[in-house]
Design a protein around this motif. Sequence first.
Motif, PDB file in Angstrom:
ATOM      1  N   LYS A 113      21.520  25.591  -5.380  1.00 43.68           N
ATOM      2  CA  LYS A 113      20.222  24.556  -5.800  1.00 43.68           C
ATOM      3  C   LYS A 113      20.311  23.692  -4.897  1.00 43.68           C
ATOM      4  O   LYS A 113      20.873  22.764  -4.740  1.00 43.68           O
ATOM      5  CB  LYS A 113      20.755  24.152  -7.330  1.00 43.68           C
ATOM      6  N   ASN A 116      21.503  19.819 -19.966  1.00 43.99           N
ATOM      7  CA  ASN A 116      21.554  21.062 -19.063  1.00 43.99           C
ATOM      8  C   ASN A 116      22.681  21.831 -19.682  1.00 43.99           C
ATOM      9  O   ASN A 116      22.617  23.186 -19.430  1.00 43.99           O
ATOM     10  CB  ASN A 116      21.714  20.651 -17.547  1.00 43.99           C
ATOM     11  N   ASP A 159      16.340  17.188 -12.470  1.00 41.04           N
ATOM     12  CA  ASP A 159      17.523  17.960 -12.617  1.00 41.04           C
ATOM     13  C   ASP A 159      17.987  18.081 -14.107  1.00 41.04           C
ATOM     14  O   ASP A 159      18.082  19.045 -14.464  1.00 41.04           O
ATOM     15  CB  ASP A 159      18.626  17.581 -11.646  1.00 41.04           C
ATOM     16  N   ARG A 160      18.124  16.648 -14.774  1.00 38.49           N
ATOM     17  CA  ARG A 160      18.494  16.810 -16.224  1.00 38.49           C
ATOM     18  C   ARG A 160      17.200  16.290 -16.914  1.00 38.49           C
ATOM     19  O   ARG A 160      16.633  15.376 -16.747  1.00 38.49           O
ATOM     20  CB  ARG A 160      19.533  15.837 -16.481  1.00 38.49           C
ATOM     21  N   PHE A 211      22.783  25.915 -19.847  1.00 35.82           N
ATOM     22  CA  PHE A 211      23.552  26.665 -18.891  1.00 35.82           C
ATOM     23  C   PHE A 211      24.297  27.749 -19.711  1.00 35.82           C
ATOM     24  O   PHE A 211      24.439  28.915 -19.544  1.00 35.82           O
ATOM     25  CB  PHE A 211      24.320  25.975 -17.887  1.00 35.82           C
ATOM     26  N   ASP A 224      24.612  15.901 -21.506  1.00 37.43           N
ATOM     27  CA  ASP A 224      23.707  16.351 -20.371  1.00 37.43           C
ATOM     28  C   ASP A 224      23.045  17.426 -20.767  1.00 37.43           C
ATOM     29  O   ASP A 224      23.567  18.221 -21.332  1.00 37.43           O
ATOM     30  CB  ASP A 224      24.721  16.848 -18.972  1.00 37.43           C
ATOM     31  N   ASN A 245      30.482  24.818 -13.315  1.00 35.58           N
ATOM     32  CA  ASN A 245      30.183  24.404 -11.922  1.00 35.58           C
ATOM     33  C   ASN A 245      31.423  24.511 -11.239  1.00 35.58           C
ATOM     34  O   ASN A 245      32.425  24.722 -11.434  1.00 35.58           O
ATOM     35  CB  ASN A 245      29.488  23.229 -11.916  1.00 35.58           C
ATOM     36  N   TRP A 247      31.777  16.269 -17.844  1.00 35.02           N
ATOM     37  CA  TRP A 247      32.001  16.844 -16.540  1.00 35.02           C
ATOM     38  C   TRP A 247      33.193  16.758 -15.858  1.00 35.02           C
ATOM     39  O   TRP A 247      33.129  16.632 -14.461  1.00 35.02           O
ATOM     40  CB  TRP A 247      30.704  16.887 -15.730  1.00 35.02           C
ATOM     41  N   ASN A 296      26.208  17.425  -5.778  1.00 36.53           N
ATOM     42  CA  ASN A 296      24.705  17.491  -5.699  1.00 36.53           C
ATOM     43  C   ASN A 296      24.188  15.982  -5.904  1.00 36.53           C
ATOM     44  O   ASN A 296      23.099  15.626  -5.296  1.00 36.53           O
ATOM     45  CB  ASN A 296      24.348  18.483  -6.764  1.00 36.53           C
ATOM     46  N   TRP A 297      24.750  15.244  -6.654  1.00 32.68           N
ATOM     47  CA  TRP A 297      24.479  13.956  -6.766  1.00 32.68           C
ATOM     48  C   TRP A 297      24.867  12.908  -5.622  1.00 32.68           C
ATOM     49  O   TRP A 297      24.085  12.090  -5.182  1.00 32.68           O
ATOM     50  CB  TRP A 297      25.107  13.183  -8.063  1.00 32.68           C
ATOM     51  N   GLN A 334      28.832  26.583  -9.753  1.00 35.73           N
ATOM     52  CA  GLN A 334      27.519  26.015  -9.409  1.00 35.73           C
ATOM     53  C   GLN A 334      27.255  25.063  -8.555  1.00 35.73           C
ATOM     54  O   GLN A 334      28.350  24.221  -8.669  1.00 35.73           O
ATOM     55  CB  GLN A 334      26.830  25.944 -10.948  1.00 35.73           C
ATOM     56  N   ASP A 335      26.443  24.928  -7.683  1.00 37.09           N
ATOM     57  CA  ASP A 335      26.063  23.763  -6.774  1.00 37.09           C
ATOM     58  C   ASP A 335      26.807  24.016  -5.496  1.00 37.09           C
ATOM     59  O   ASP A 335      26.165  23.079  -4.425  1.00 37.09           O
ATOM     60  CB  ASP A 335      27.184  22.386  -7.140  1.00 37.09           C
ATOM     61  N   THR A 342      29.355  13.029 -10.601  1.00 39.17           N
ATOM     62  CA  THR A 342      30.457  13.834 -11.085  1.00 39.17           C
ATOM     63  C   THR A 342      30.303  15.071 -10.375  1.00 39.17           C
ATOM     64  O   THR A 342      31.137  15.985 -10.593  1.00 39.17           O
ATOM     65  CB  THR A 342      29.836  14.313 -12.459  1.00 39.17           C
ATOM     66  N   SER A 343      29.454  15.537  -9.618  1.00 41.70           N
ATOM     67  CA  SER A 343      29.384  16.641  -8.716  1.00 41.70           C
ATOM     68  C   SER A 343      28.822  16.288  -7.139  1.00 41.70           C
ATOM     69  O   SER A 343      28.087  15.420  -7.243  1.00 41.70           O
ATOM     70  CB  SER A 343      28.892  17.953  -9.088  1.00 41.70           C
TER      71      SER A 343
END
Length: 368
Positions: A297, A184, A130-131, A188, A182, A252, A222, A54-55, A276-277, A51-52
């Motif tokens: 991050k 997180n 992370d989560r 947040f 999530d 994010n 997300w 970072n993954w 974010q990210d 979904t973003s």
Amino acid sequence: MKKQLIVGAAVAALTVVTLTSCSGTARGGSDSGATSIPKGSTIGVALPAKTSQNWVLAKAAFESSLKKAGFKADVQYAAATNTVPDQQNQISGMVTKGDKAIIIAAQDGSQLGTQVKQAKAAGIPVIAWDRNITGTKNVDYYVAFNNFKVGQLQGQALLDGLKKLKGNGPYNVELFAGSPDDANAPVFFNGAMDVLQPKIDDGTLKVVSGQTKFTQVSTQGWLAQNAQTRMSNLLQSNYSGSTKLDGVLSPNDTLGRAILQATKSAGKPNPVVTGQDSETASIPLIMNGTQYSTIYKNTDVEAQAAVDLVTTLSKGDKPKTVLDKKNNYNGVKTVPAIELTPVLVTKDNAVKAYSNNPTLEALAKAGQ
Ligand code: BGC
């Protein structure tokens, strides 16, 4: 076997308690776990849907750091549909195959109780990554950035951006949060509200829609489309006349860009939008003033921290962790954590903030 000593009173005070690593007596001892993660063994890494960005980056980060540390990597993503059962099956599969430790970035942190219990029964350490994984005692460690701090930085960035770009307040704003599945996402949001609520209370900020509760502002899955649709609806219902939208709290970058797309489509001036990210699609927007801020991050650092933890466990040593209830209480226990520090990035500090990351640094320099 690898239980931490927990200091209850300190946890209640919400302070961070650093647990010093135990003496070398655990090394090689029968209760040390020294032989439970032998070098060369396979480590499972269960990642959520992408979904973003970072993954997307996480797979290569784990594969390279596990290889360097002398382990084999078994990295799997949850599929885009049927996501939760897919991840549940992947984790069960890792247990059955005999992976020696399992690192999990949960798709839905509340739905892995059965799988982590299975891992526990097989003597396999479980590391939430992370989560957090919620509602279970069978999660041994948590490796993540300080999520409450992420939210605080986002809240402060929104205030700073408004002051810088929108003159003197009061300011009209809207709030967005991440996905309710999530763990997180509420952390947040609570971090951001820690900074923003006093400014709502004193009238500096006006949430024109009146939607200030997590349940009202969250973004299922997300997903960018959900944020874009909500923003378009908010604009139509609350900002149709001369009411100006000055800023939006976005959790994010993916959602931040969706929010900016909605304001653009509605023909509105650019609001101050957080993120974010440090996604590659957002850095040019930050440098040209379209998106105000993001958070850095570093995924490589976060993956490395989890792999270092596996290495420590494989030696039979006890890792240094913190107990931080505000960030890491999972409904049953405060999971012993390795907490990393997030960095706020705006146009002003981007080049410096990304100086350890050639791709991001180049994007920042190109936009200067
Ligand atoms: C991660 C964020 C990410 C979000 C959506 C969160 O759990 O911490 O970095 O933007 O998931 O994928």
